[in-house]
Structure formats: structure tokens, C-alpha cells
Scaffold this motif. Structure first.
Motif, mmCIF file in Angstrom:
data_model
loop_
_atom_site.group_PDB
_atom_site.id
_atom_site.type_symbol
_atom_site.label_atom_id
_atom_site.label_comp_id
_atom_site.label_asym_id
_atom_site.label_seq_id
_atom_site.Cartn_x
_atom_site.Cartn_y
_atom_site.Cartn_z
ATOM 1 N N PRO A 185 -67.782 12.681 -6.171
ATOM 2 C CA PRO A 185 -67.478 11.611 -7.142
ATOM 3 C C PRO A 185 -68.667 11.223 -8.012
ATOM 4 N N ASP A 186 -70.024 11.207 -7.152
ATOM 5 C CA ASP A 186 -71.204 10.732 -7.733
ATOM 6 C C ASP A 186 -71.415 11.379 -9.110
ATOM 7 N N THR A 187 -71.173 12.743 -9.245
ATOM 8 C CA THR A 187 -71.375 13.645 -10.629
ATOM 9 C C THR A 187 -70.806 12.770 -11.779
ATOM 10 N N PHE A 188 -69.485 12.268 -11.529
ATOM 11 C CA PHE A 188 -68.779 11.647 -12.547
ATOM 12 C C PHE A 188 -69.352 10.443 -13.081
ATOM 13 N N GLU A 189 -69.971 9.427 -12.082
ATOM 14 C CA GLU A 189 -70.696 8.310 -12.342
ATOM 15 C C GLU A 189 -71.652 8.496 -13.240
ATOM 16 N N ARG A 190 -72.655 9.750 -12.878
ATOM 17 C CA ARG A 190 -73.710 10.152 -13.480
ATOM 18 C C ARG A 190 -73.389 10.540 -14.891
ATOM 19 N N ALA A 191 -72.227 11.435 -14.997
ATOM 20 C CA ALA A 191 -71.900 11.896 -16.178
ATOM 21 C C ALA A 191 -71.378 10.893 -17.479
ATOM 22 N N PHE A 192 -71.133 9.559 -16.767
ATOM 23 C CA PHE A 192 -70.462 8.673 -17.786
ATOM 24 C C PHE A 192 -71.024 7.469 -17.363
ATOM 25 N N PRO A 193 -72.222 7.297 -17.690
ATOM 26 C CA PRO A 193 -72.839 5.721 -16.957
ATOM 27 C C PRO A 193 -72.372 4.682 -17.630
ATOM 28 N N ASP A 194 -71.678 4.560 -19.045
ATOM 29 C CA ASP A 194 -71.146 3.529 -19.348
ATOM 30 C C ASP A 194 -69.744 3.340 -19.045
ATOM 31 N N GLY A 195 -69.300 4.148 -18.195
ATOM 32 C CA GLY A 195 -67.758 4.084 -17.732
ATOM 33 C C GLY A 195 -66.928 4.097 -18.833
ATOM 34 N N ARG A 196 -67.239 4.763 -20.087
ATOM 35 C CA ARG A 196 -66.226 4.920 -21.094
ATOM 36 C C ARG A 196 -66.106 6.395 -21.388
ATOM 37 N N ILE A 197 -65.161 6.608 -21.978
ATOM 38 C CA ILE A 197 -65.013 8.075 -22.933
ATOM 39 C C ILE A 197 -64.019 7.515 -24.032
ATOM 40 N N ASP A 198 -64.795 8.063 -25.347
ATOM 41 C CA ASP A 198 -63.779 7.673 -26.601
ATOM 42 C C ASP A 198 -63.412 6.292 -26.398
ATOM 43 N N GLY A 199 -64.126 5.134 -26.013
ATOM 44 C CA GLY A 199 -63.580 3.673 -25.880
ATOM 45 C C GLY A 199 -62.326 3.852 -24.765
ATOM 46 N N VAL A 200 -62.133 4.606 -24.083
ATOM 47 C CA VAL A 200 -61.192 4.437 -22.996
ATOM 48 C C VAL A 200 -62.033 4.319 -21.653
ATOM 49 N N ARG A 201 -61.518 2.916 -20.976
ATOM 50 C CA ARG A 201 -62.201 2.551 -20.023
ATOM 51 C C ARG A 201 -62.118 3.344 -18.671
ATOM 52 N N LEU A 202 -63.065 3.796 -17.762
ATOM 53 C CA LEU A 202 -62.784 4.527 -16.872
ATOM 54 C C LEU A 202 -62.775 3.904 -15.538
ATOM 55 N N ARG A 203 -61.987 4.052 -14.422
ATOM 56 C CA ARG A 203 -61.931 3.460 -13.170
ATOM 57 C C ARG A 203 -62.069 4.751 -12.176
ATOM 58 N N TYR A 204 -62.499 4.487 -11.072
ATOM 59 C CA TYR A 204 -62.718 5.587 -9.999
ATOM 60 C C TYR A 204 -61.959 5.194 -8.753
ATOM 61 N N ALA A 205 -61.066 6.196 -8.232
ATOM 62 C CA ALA A 205 -60.323 6.067 -7.048
ATOM 63 C C ALA A 205 -60.656 7.349 -6.389
ATOM 64 N N VAL A 206 -61.457 7.035 -5.227
ATOM 65 C CA VAL A 206 -62.273 8.092 -4.262
ATOM 66 C C VAL A 206 -61.316 8.351 -3.087
ATOM 67 N N GLU A 207 -60.777 9.543 -3.084
ATOM 68 C CA GLU A 207 -59.842 9.546 -1.854
ATOM 69 C C GLU A 207 -60.603 9.905 -0.535
ATOM 70 N N PRO A 208 -60.264 9.530 0.552
ATOM 71 C CA PRO A 208 -61.088 9.516 1.690
ATOM 72 C C PRO A 208 -61.073 10.997 2.331
ATOM 73 N N GLU A 209 -60.027 11.839 1.910
ATOM 74 C CA GLU A 209 -59.697 13.187 2.113
ATOM 75 C C GLU A 209 -58.686 13.506 1.187
ATOM 76 N N PRO A 210 -58.595 14.988 0.614
ATOM 77 C CA PRO A 210 -58.047 15.540 -0.311
ATOM 78 C C PRO A 210 -56.319 15.355 -0.242
ATOM 79 N N LEU A 211 -55.841 14.418 -1.043
ATOM 80 C CA LEU A 211 -54.297 13.858 -0.651
ATOM 81 C C LEU A 211 -53.307 14.702 -1.471
ATOM 82 N N ASP A 212 -53.955 15.785 -2.105
ATOM 83 C CA ASP A 212 -53.101 16.767 -2.898
ATOM 84 C C ASP A 212 -52.499 16.072 -4.263
ATOM 85 N N THR A 213 -51.743 16.749 -5.081
ATOM 86 C CA THR A 213 -51.665 16.121 -6.315
ATOM 87 C C THR A 213 -50.661 15.013 -6.168
#
Ligand code: GDD
Ligand code: MG
Length: 332
Positions: A57-85
Motif C-alpha cells: 500500500p505504501d507504493t500507492f501513497e508515494r505515487a499519488f502524494p496529493d491523494g488525487r488522480i485527474d481531480g478524483v479524490r483517492l481513499r485507501y482501504a488496506v485489507e489485513p489479508e487478501p479478501l479476494d475480489t
């Protein structure tokens, strides 16, 4: 409207490129795959994307430090273990407090689908869930989805054995869900969208689908990643600049139908054909790269030859004069 984008997979089919970075952060012609996936949602009125994350998850926060892509706000939900699709969608929606209609996307799909058309069909058919379908030659790698003439889904068969697929129309990885679909997904354990949620919705008669033939590709294998990249420069999908402003291509080198990324170098006498050379990689004098992917900061020695879908990892060093065909270097 809000969207959940599934980006928690390990990207195993793209190793060694995905060893240190998740698949959605791989650049596809100078822009991370995820940016290309999300930029198509702006016109459909999506203003917030919840990234369903697990791996790095750290790599996403680093790639989009202002928390936006094309004006769309980003939020992160980090799973404690892979929960499948489906488990991942349930988890992300709960974390973000979603209890309205939701858009869901597979994070490795690049498409020109008009999401507004999907929402329109969803409203017209009054189903609980509506999914995008695209037609492919070999459906066996995908979720196969026959429908009736009211667009109601008749079956959902994930990755059927070759030749047994009931249709060539497959699940293209963009969904509209009413809130009761999400709340019915069991919480706290891995749940598969494709093997549990969709078959149940079909059984209850609540799943609808839009057949749509706009540009679509799942960039999750080396072959498809290469295709998705080249489609953007050769006019198949677009004709974006293939050689980045900061790249250096010697005037005695040949570069044909290839992407040369940020700070990459192609030396005198080298040929790069139908390939992607990623950030900071160096193709040595007289080397040949054909139908292959050179990972970030790779060093390709003089007169070396990499052909037939070679994939090199970060910082890979290929010796002078070495010849490789169809290999992953290093082998994952
Ligand atoms: N958060 C999270 N947690 N994300 C996950 C998990 C998980 O446990 N498992 C997979 N994902 C994400 C992947 O990162 C990817 O973006 C997406 O879910 C789909 O996973 P893939 O591994 O790429 O699946 P696929 O390509 O084999 O098949 C899926 O996509 C096809 C279309 O591209 C299925 O949905 C098929 O039915 C579909 O046809
Ligand atoms: Mg995929």
C-alpha cells in the motif's frame, strides 16, 4: 458517485516487473496504469475512488502524494489479508461508509467504455447489478457470460476449460451495484465475486449486462501489457508520443513502434522494435530488443539480443553479446 477499484492482487503473471511495484503502478506509455483506469471515470461523474489494497500500500501513497488522480479524490482501504475480489469490495465499502449505489472496477482493465451507458442500462433494467461485457477470441482466461434478449445474465462461468465456453462475451471488469449487493457479501473472509457473488445473483435473476465493443484490454500478462502500451502509440487506440521528452535515442539507433520511457537511453546502432523500454533503462550499442519489455533501470549490454517477449526486472544487467528469447530475467 463513488467507485471501488480493485488493486490488491500480486500481479504474479507480470513478474519480475511486479516484484517491487503493484501492477496498477506500472507505467503504460508514461502514465501509471491506474491513472488511465481512473481518468475514464471522471466523465461518468465519479468524484471519489476507494482503492482496495493489499500488496505494498505504501507504493500507492508515494505515487499519488496529493491523494488525487485527474481531480478524483483517492481513499485507501488496506485489507489485513487478501479478501479476494468480492471480500475486498465489501471491506472497502465498509471502511469508506458507502451505502449508496457503487461502481466497481478491476484495476488492470484499460477501456474506452462509456460508463454512463452502463449506468443507463442498469436503471432501465432495474436489476441489482449490471456488468460490462466485451467479446474476445479466447474466453477461457475470463468470466464467460451469456445473456438473454432482455440483457439478463443466464450464467456466469469463471475461466471455463477451452472449447466449453458458452459464449465469447466475457466479464470486462466494470460493475454497477445497488447497496444491497454489497451488504449481502459476507464480511471478514475471502469471497470471490466471480465464483460466489455473480453465480448467486444469476440464480436470483438480478444480474444484467451490457455488451459493448469499445476498446478493452486486461493488461495483466506481459503479452497484454505490451499490447496495451503499443495500442496507445500506433493508432489502434490513440497516437500518443512514444518517446518521452527526457529519453535519449541516438541518431544512429532504430526505434520502431516502441515506447521509450522517462530517462531511458538507446545507444548508437541499437534497434528497438515493438517493445517497451521502461524508466531509466539503457539499451547498449548495437543491441536488439524485439517484442520485449525492459524493466526500470535495466542495463542491456552491447550487441545483446532480447526477443520474443523477454521481460527483464528492475536493475537487470544483461551481458554484452548475450542472446535471450522469451525469457524472464531474472526468472521469477
Ligand atoms: N483488494 C484486492 N484483494 N484486490 C484483489 C484481490 C484481493 O484479494 N485479488 C485480486 N484483486 C484485484 C487484482 O489486483 C485485479 O486488479 C483485479 O482484482 C482482478 O484480478 P485479476 O487477477 O486480474 O483477475 P483476472 O484478470 O484473472 O480475472 C478477472 O478479470 C477478468 C477481466 O479482466 C475476473 O473478474 C474475470 O471474470 C474477468 O473476465
Ligand atoms: Mg486481470
Amino acid at each position: 458517485m463513488r467507485a471501488v477499484v480493485l488493486v490488491g492482487g500480486f500481479g504474479t503473471r507480470l513478474r519480475p516487473l511486479t516484484r517491487s511495484r503493484p501492477k496498477p503502478l506500472l507505467p503504460v506509455v508514461h502514465r501509471p496504469m491506474l491513472e488511465r483506469c481512473i481518468s475514464g471515470l471522471v466523465s461518468a461523474g465519479v468524484d471519489e475512488v476507494i482503492l482496495a489494497l493489499g500488496f505494498r500500500p505504501d507504493t500507492f501513497e508515494r505515487a499519488f502524494p496529493d491523494g488525487r488522480i485527474d481531480g478524483v479524490r483517492l481513499r485507501y482501504a488496506v485489507e489485513p489479508e487478501p479478501l479476494d475480489t468480492a471480500g475486498a469490495v465489501r471491506f472497502a465499502a465498509s471502511q469508506a461508509g458507502v451505502n449508496e449505489r457503487l461502481l466497481v472496477l478491476n484495476g488492470d482493465v484499460l477501456t474506452d467504455l462509456d460508463v454512463g451507458r452502463l449506468i443507463e442500462l442498469h436503471e432501465r433494467s432495474a436489476g441489482r447489478a449490471t456488468i460490462h461485457l466485451t467479446e474476445v477470441d479466447d474466453p477461457s482466461r475470463f468470466g464467460v457470460v451469456p445473456i438473454d434478449d432482455t440483457n439478463r445474465v443466464e450464467a456466469f462461468v469463471e475461466k471455463p476449460p477451452a472449447e466449453t465456453a458458452p459464449s465469447r462475451w466475457i466479464n470486462a471488469g466494470t460493475y454497477v451495484f445497488e447497496p444491497e449487493v454489497v451488504s449481502a457479501i459476507p464480511a471478514g473472509r475471502p469471497v470471490s465475486m466471480e465464483r460466489e457473488v455473480f453465480p448467486q445473483l444469476v440464480e436470483d435473476g438480478h444480474l444484467y449486462a451490457l455488451q459493448d465493443d469499445s476498446y478493452w484490454i486486461d493488461a495483466g500478462t506481459p503479452q497484454a501489457y505490451l499490447e496495451a502500451s503499443l495500442d496507445l502509440i500506433d493508432g489502434t487506440r490513440d497516437e500518443e508520443p512514444a518517446v518521452h521528452d527526457t529519453a535519449t535515442v541516438h541518431h544512429d539507433a532504430t526505434v520502431r513502434r516502441s515506447v521509450i520511457s522517462r530517462d531511458a537511453t538507446v545507444s548508437a546502432g541499437a534497434s528497438v522494435l515493438d517493445s517497451v523500454v521502461l524508466d531509466g533503462a539503457q539499451v547498449g550499442p548495437g543491441a536488439t530488443i524485439s517484442g520485449s519489455i525492459i524493466g526500470p533501470r535495466g542495463r542491456i549490454g552491447a550487441a545483446a539480443s532480447l526477443t520474443h517477449l523477454c521481460v527483464t526486472g528492475d536493475d537487470a544487467q544483461i551481458a554484452e553479446g548475450a542472446a535471450h528469447a522469451g525469457e524472464r530475467l531474472p526468472e521469477p
